[in-house]
Design an enzyme around this catalytic site. Structure first.
Site, PDB file in Angstrom:
ATOM      1  N   ASP A  16      -1.697  -9.529 -22.881  1.00 21.43           N
ATOM      2  CA  ASP A  16      -1.617  -8.446 -21.901  1.00 21.43           C
ATOM      3  C   ASP A  16      -2.931  -8.388 -21.118  1.00 21.43           C
ATOM      4  N   ALA A  57       1.851  -8.386 -12.700  1.00 26.42           N
ATOM      5  CA  ALA A  57       1.865  -7.031 -12.146  1.00 26.42           C
ATOM      6  C   ALA A  57       3.172  -6.366 -12.520  1.00 26.42           C
ATOM      7  N   THR A  91      -1.436  -1.535 -15.331  1.00 27.96           N
ATOM      8  CA  THR A  91      -1.352  -3.004 -15.215  1.00 27.96           C
ATOM      9  C   THR A  91      -2.017  -3.497 -13.933  1.00 27.96           C
ATOM     10  N   THR A  95       0.503  -8.094  -1.768  1.00 29.54           N
ATOM     11  CA  THR A  95       1.741  -7.817  -1.033  1.00 29.54           C
ATOM     12  C   THR A  95       1.464  -7.229   0.344  1.00 29.54           C
ATOM     13  N   ASP A  96       2.429  -7.376   1.240  1.00 26.46           N
ATOM     14  CA  ASP A  96       2.298  -6.745   2.561  1.00 26.46           C
ATOM     15  C   ASP A  96       2.470  -5.225   2.481  1.00 26.46           C
ATOM     16  N   GLU A  97       2.984  -4.736   1.336  1.00 29.25           N
ATOM     17  CA  GLU A  97       3.241  -3.289   1.234  1.00 29.25           C
ATOM     18  C   GLU A  97       1.957  -2.462   1.272  1.00 29.25           C
ATOM     19  N   TYR A 145       3.569   1.825  -6.328  1.00 29.11           N
ATOM     20  CA  TYR A 145       3.394   0.369  -6.441  1.00 29.11           C
ATOM     21  C   TYR A 145       2.390  -0.121  -5.404  1.00 29.11           C
ATOM     22  N   SER A 196      -1.127   0.948  -5.985  1.00 29.81           N
ATOM     23  CA  SER A 196      -1.808   0.236  -7.084  1.00 29.81           C
ATOM     24  C   SER A 196      -2.209  -1.171  -6.642  1.00 29.81           C
ATOM     25  N   LYS A 197      -1.374  -1.820  -5.825  1.00 29.39           N
ATOM     26  CA  LYS A 197      -1.739  -3.157  -5.336  1.00 29.39           C
ATOM     27  C   LYS A 197      -2.908  -3.043  -4.347  1.00 29.39           C
ATOM     28  N   ASN A 234      18.324  -4.330   6.349  1.00 30.95           N
ATOM     29  CA  ASN A 234      19.021  -4.500   5.067  1.00 30.95           C
ATOM     30  C   ASN A 234      20.523  -4.692   5.251  1.00 30.95           C
ATOM     31  N   PRO A 294      12.763   7.556  -2.247  1.00 33.81           N
ATOM     32  CA  PRO A 294      11.717   8.437  -1.710  1.00 33.81           C
ATOM     33  C   PRO A 294      10.565   7.615  -1.122  1.00 33.81           C
TER      34      PRO A 294
HETATM   35  P1  NAD Z   1       7.814 -10.089 -11.553  1.00 34.76           P
HETATM   36  O1  NAD Z   1       7.973  -8.633 -11.897  1.00 34.76           O
HETATM   37  O2  NAD Z   1       9.015 -10.941 -11.458  1.00 34.76           O
HETATM   38  O3  NAD Z   1       6.853 -10.770 -12.627  1.00 34.76           O
HETATM   39  C1  NAD Z   1       5.697 -10.163 -13.096  1.00 34.76           C
HETATM   40  C2  NAD Z   1       5.234 -10.933 -14.322  1.00 34.76           C
HETATM   41  O4  NAD Z   1       4.027 -10.321 -14.796  1.00 34.76           O
HETATM   42  C3  NAD Z   1       6.223 -10.903 -15.492  1.00 34.76           C
HETATM   43  O5  NAD Z   1       6.354 -12.185 -16.051  1.00 34.76           O
HETATM   44  C4  NAD Z   1       5.596  -9.942 -16.481  1.00 34.76           C
HETATM   45  O6  NAD Z   1       5.926 -10.223 -17.837  1.00 34.76           O
HETATM   46  C5  NAD Z   1       4.118 -10.144 -16.208  1.00 34.76           C
HETATM   47  N1  NAD Z   1       3.323  -8.962 -16.566  1.00 34.76           N
HETATM   48  C6  NAD Z   1       3.568  -7.678 -16.231  1.00 34.76           C
HETATM   49  N2  NAD Z   1       2.635  -6.876 -16.789  1.00 34.76           N
HETATM   50  C7  NAD Z   1       1.774  -7.685 -17.460  1.00 34.76           C
HETATM   51  C8  NAD Z   1       0.603  -7.453 -18.220  1.00 34.76           C
HETATM   52  N3  NAD Z   1       0.131  -6.208 -18.432  1.00 34.76           N
HETATM   53  N4  NAD Z   1      -0.040  -8.509 -18.758  1.00 34.76           N
HETATM   54  C9  NAD Z   1       0.432  -9.778 -18.572  1.00 34.76           C
HETATM   55  N5  NAD Z   1       1.553 -10.052 -17.872  1.00 34.76           N
HETATM   56  C10 NAD Z   1       2.228  -9.014 -17.340  1.00 34.76           C
HETATM   57  O7  NAD Z   1       6.953 -10.097 -10.233  1.00 34.76           O
HETATM   58  P2  NAD Z   1       7.045 -11.053  -8.951  1.00 34.76           P
HETATM   59  O8  NAD Z   1       8.047 -10.530  -8.026  1.00 34.76           O
HETATM   60  O9  NAD Z   1       7.104 -12.452  -9.412  1.00 34.76           O
HETATM   61  O10 NAD Z   1       5.601 -10.777  -8.303  1.00 34.76           O
HETATM   62  C11 NAD Z   1       4.458 -11.498  -8.742  1.00 34.76           C
HETATM   63  C12 NAD Z   1       3.251 -11.032  -7.950  1.00 34.76           C
HETATM   64  O11 NAD Z   1       3.461 -11.244  -6.564  1.00 34.76           O
HETATM   65  C13 NAD Z   1       2.950  -9.538  -8.108  1.00 34.76           C
HETATM   66  O12 NAD Z   1       1.557  -9.375  -8.160  1.00 34.76           O
HETATM   67  C14 NAD Z   1       3.530  -8.910  -6.853  1.00 34.76           C
HETATM   68  O13 NAD Z   1       2.813  -7.734  -6.509  1.00 34.76           O
HETATM   69  C15 NAD Z   1       3.297 -10.020  -5.850  1.00 34.76           C
HETATM   70  N6  NAD Z   1       4.261 -10.056  -4.727  1.00 34.76           N
HETATM   71  C16 NAD Z   1       5.614 -10.044  -4.962  1.00 34.76           C
HETATM   72  C17 NAD Z   1       6.495 -10.151  -3.882  1.00 34.76           C
HETATM   73  C18 NAD Z   1       7.997 -10.156  -4.075  1.00 34.76           C
HETATM   74  O14 NAD Z   1       8.730 -10.116  -3.093  1.00 34.76           O
HETATM   75  N7  NAD Z   1       8.505 -10.248  -5.289  1.00 34.76           N
HETATM   76  C19 NAD Z   1       5.989 -10.251  -2.584  1.00 34.76           C
HETATM   77  C20 NAD Z   1       4.598 -10.242  -2.379  1.00 34.76           C
HETATM   78  C21 NAD Z   1       3.747 -10.169  -3.470  1.00 34.76           C
HETATM   79  O1  DAU Z   2       7.175  -6.718   0.708  1.00 35.29           O
HETATM   80  C1  DAU Z   2       6.828  -7.315  -0.505  1.00 35.29           C
HETATM   81  C2  DAU Z   2       7.439  -6.540  -1.649  1.00 35.29           C
HETATM   82  O2  DAU Z   2       8.833  -6.796  -1.612  1.00 35.29           O
HETATM   83  C3  DAU Z   2       6.855  -6.907  -3.004  1.00 35.29           C
HETATM   84  O3  DAU Z   2       5.495  -6.577  -3.034  1.00 35.29           O
HETATM   85  C4  DAU Z   2       7.598  -6.177  -4.130  1.00 35.29           C
HETATM   86  O4  DAU Z   2       7.105  -6.614  -5.381  1.00 35.29           O
HETATM   87  C5  DAU Z   2       9.066  -6.500  -4.018  1.00 35.29           C
HETATM   88  O5  DAU Z   2       9.774  -5.756  -4.987  1.00 35.29           O
HETATM   89  C6  DAU Z   2       9.596  -6.183  -2.615  1.00 35.29           C
HETATM   90  O6  DAU Z   2       9.648  -4.748  -2.389  1.00 35.29           O
HETATM   91  P1  DAU Z   2      10.881  -4.034  -1.675  1.00 35.29           P
HETATM   92  O7  DAU Z   2      10.903  -2.626  -2.115  1.00 35.29           O
HETATM   93  O8  DAU Z   2      10.904  -4.315  -0.229  1.00 35.29           O
HETATM   94  O9  DAU Z   2      12.096  -4.892  -2.348  1.00 35.29           O
HETATM   95  P2  DAU Z   2      13.513  -4.437  -2.958  1.00 35.29           P
HETATM   96  O10 DAU Z   2      14.251  -5.687  -3.264  1.00 35.29           O
HETATM   97  O11 DAU Z   2      13.367  -3.430  -4.035  1.00 35.29           O
HETATM   98  O12 DAU Z   2      14.205  -3.724  -1.723  1.00 35.29           O
HETATM   99  C7  DAU Z   2      14.409  -4.397  -0.488  1.00 35.29           C
HETATM  100  C8  DAU Z   2      15.056  -3.410   0.467  1.00 35.29           C
HETATM  101  O13 DAU Z   2      16.390  -3.104   0.005  1.00 35.29           O
HETATM  102  C9  DAU Z   2      14.339  -2.067   0.552  1.00 35.29           C
HETATM  103  O14 DAU Z   2      14.434  -1.559   1.872  1.00 35.29           O
HETATM  104  C10 DAU Z   2      15.136  -1.159  -0.388  1.00 35.29           C
HETATM  105  C11 DAU Z   2      16.556  -1.702  -0.260  1.00 35.29           C
HETATM  106  N1  DAU Z   2      17.395  -1.578  -1.472  1.00 35.29           N
HETATM  107  C12 DAU Z   2      16.903  -2.043  -2.638  1.00 35.29           C
HETATM  108  C13 DAU Z   2      17.638  -1.951  -3.816  1.00 35.29           C
HETATM  109  C14 DAU Z   2      17.089  -2.465  -5.127  1.00 35.29           C
HETATM  110  C15 DAU Z   2      18.664  -1.009  -1.398  1.00 35.29           C
HETATM  111  O15 DAU Z   2      19.124  -0.591  -0.314  1.00 35.29           O
HETATM  112  N2  DAU Z   2      19.382  -0.896  -2.551  1.00 35.29           N
HETATM  113  C16 DAU Z   2      18.933  -1.334  -3.759  1.00 35.29           C
HETATM  114  O16 DAU Z   2      19.645  -1.187  -4.783  1.00 35.29           O
END
Ligand code: NAD
Ligand code: DAU
Length: 349
Positions: A61, A85, A102, A132-134, A157, A160-161, A256, A289
């Site tokens: 961890d 994360a 985390t 992330t772009d968020e 989220y 925190s990022k 979406n 929200p």
């Molecule tokens: P994910 O949730 O699929 O994977 C996260 C991984 O981190 C998991 O394997 C989990 O077990 C591990 N983890 C969580 N807490 C931990 C801890 N305390 N110690 C060690 N390991 C831990 O996430 P993802 O979607 O693959 O995203 C990976 C990274 O990329 C994140 O930092 C996220 O903010 C960033 N990111 C994600 C997206 C997206 O669209 N998914 C876009 C831009 C950036």
């Molecule tokens: O922009 C990068 C981010 O993209 C990453 O940093 C995050 O880790 C990743 O989760 C993602 O965030 P979003 O909130 O944009 O992704 P999500 O897939 O949760 O949602 C995408 C869009 O769809 C958002 O506008 C919310 C909407 N949505 C999502 C879910 C899960 C719905 O309408 N219904 C749903 O059930």
């Protein structure tokens, strides 16, 4: 072995693609994958590389200071690619403290161990923070996020990022650690946990379950195929300018509801269903929200400086993604256990 690289979160969605790329493309690097295997971590994502000679899995961890210190001392990592994360916005709304722990504390603990290990001997060392772009908050109907857009996060989220990005920068300024940060848009592809929009909806379509669209469905995201994110991370890690930040995106904005309709069409074709069948599952539900209206990345810096661009169109990437989920139903059924069902009930009931 020329470099020892620690990849955190390598059992997750993006992390597993990054681990695979580094293990396969850099046989002279030793790749350590550190993951706590939370609900989102899954070693099944890495079965094809688990017995590679240059790969080691470490279960641990990032918030466990003693453990992190000990692995840095034992393995002397030259490079860190930090992806671990808590990553899902909806979960951050119901449990914000887990995200602070985390994403903020965990990142600081890694930074501290990296700083204390190398003590200013920075030659050949790098801390790469994947973000992330968020962090930039939301756009209106026009404009793009650039590397100089002010941070303005809206969800626990993204806050925190954003905070973790600031700590990385602060360690760079104060202790001179060499770092790079990249801020990427929404990823999609194989192995994504079915809490995120695309895999959740693929799974629901397969099972004829309703498709819960938040609000009016007119929110916009910029989608990038996960392997293209991994290739960008590879480039930034090897060629990125030190203490720089890079925006990574797909030049690929979708509202979406339009994305969901495209997904429904492709699923109907692949499942041999009548045209329009899956769209009938669309159900508008209560909005998230603090829902950010629009994200869109200006990825011209990484394009001009490093020559990176996405390799697939969205239609191709989405089709490949659906094919992967249809061919890997066991992967999905292993996830959809008691904990997932409890989460689903709580989120969508
Ligand atoms: P994910 O949730 O699929 O994977 C996260 C991984 O981190 C998991 O394997 C989990 O077990 C591990 N983890 C969580 N807490 C931990 C801890 N305390 N110690 C060690 N390991 C831990 O996430 P993802 O979607 O693959 O995203 C990976 C990274 O990329 C994140 O930092 C996220 O903010 C960033 N990111 C994600 C997206 C997206 O669209 N998914 C876009 C831009 C950036
Ligand atoms: O922009 C990068 C981010 O993209 C990453 O940093 C995050 O880790 C990743 O989760 C993602 O965030 P979003 O909130 O944009 O992704 P999500 O897939 O949760 O949602 C995408 C869009 O769809 C958002 O506008 C919310 C909407 N949505 C999502 C879910 C899960 C719905 O309408 N219904 C749903 O059930």
């Amino acid at each position: 072995m020329s470099k020892k690289i620690l990849i955190t979160g390598g059992a997750g969605f993006i992390g597993s693609h990054v681990v695979r790329l580094f293990v396969n493309n850099y046989p002279d690097y030793r790749i350590f994958n550190l993951d706590a295997l939370t609900y989102a971590g899954n070693l099944e994502n890495l079965t094809d590389v688990e017995s590679s000679e240059n790969y080691t899995f470490l279960k641990g961890d990032i918030t466990d200071d003693e453990y992190i210190k000990s692995i840095f001392e034992t393995h002397q990592f030259d490079g860190v690619i930090h992806l671990a994360a808590e990553s899902h916005v909806d979960r951050s709304i119901s449990d914000p403290l887990a995200f602070a722990k985390t994403n903020i504390l965990g990142t600081m603990i890694l930074l501290n161990s990296f700083k204390n290990l190398w003590q200013n001997n920075w030659e050949g060392k790098l801390f790469y923070h994947v973000s992330t772009d968020e962090v930039y908050g939301t756009l209106g109907d026009t404009g793009l996020f650039t590397e100089t857009t002010s941070y303005d996060p809206n969800s626990p989220y993204s806050a925190s990022k954003a905070s973790s990005d600031h700590f990385v920068r602060a360690y760079g300024e104060t202790y001179k650690i060499p770092y790079v940060i990249s801020n990427c848009s929404n990823n999609y592809g194989a192995n994504q946990f079915p809490e995120k929009l695309i895999p959740l909806f693929i799974n629901n379509i397969i099972n004829n379950k309703s498709l819960p669209v938040y609000g009016d469905g007119k929110y916009t995201r910029d989608w990038l195929y996960v392997d293209d994110h991994a290739s960008a991370i590879d480039l930034v890690f090897h060629k990125g300018i030190m203490r720089g930040t890079y925006n990574i995106g797909g030049f690929n904005e979708w509202q979406n509801i339009d994305l969901i309709k495209l997904l429904c069409q492709q699923m109907d074709e692949k499942l041999g269903r009548e045209k329009g069948e899956s769209e009938k599952l669309i159900t508008y539900v209560k909005d998230r929200p603090g829902h950010d209206l629009r994200y869109a990345i200006d990825a011209s810096k990484i394009n001009k400086e490093l020559g990176w661009e996405p390799s697939v169109t969205f239609e191709q990437g989405l089709s490949k993604t659906i094919d992967w989920y249809l061919a890997n139903e066991e992967w999905m059924s292993n996830i959809i256990n008691g904990d997932y069902l409890k989460y689903y009930e709580k989120q969508y009931s």
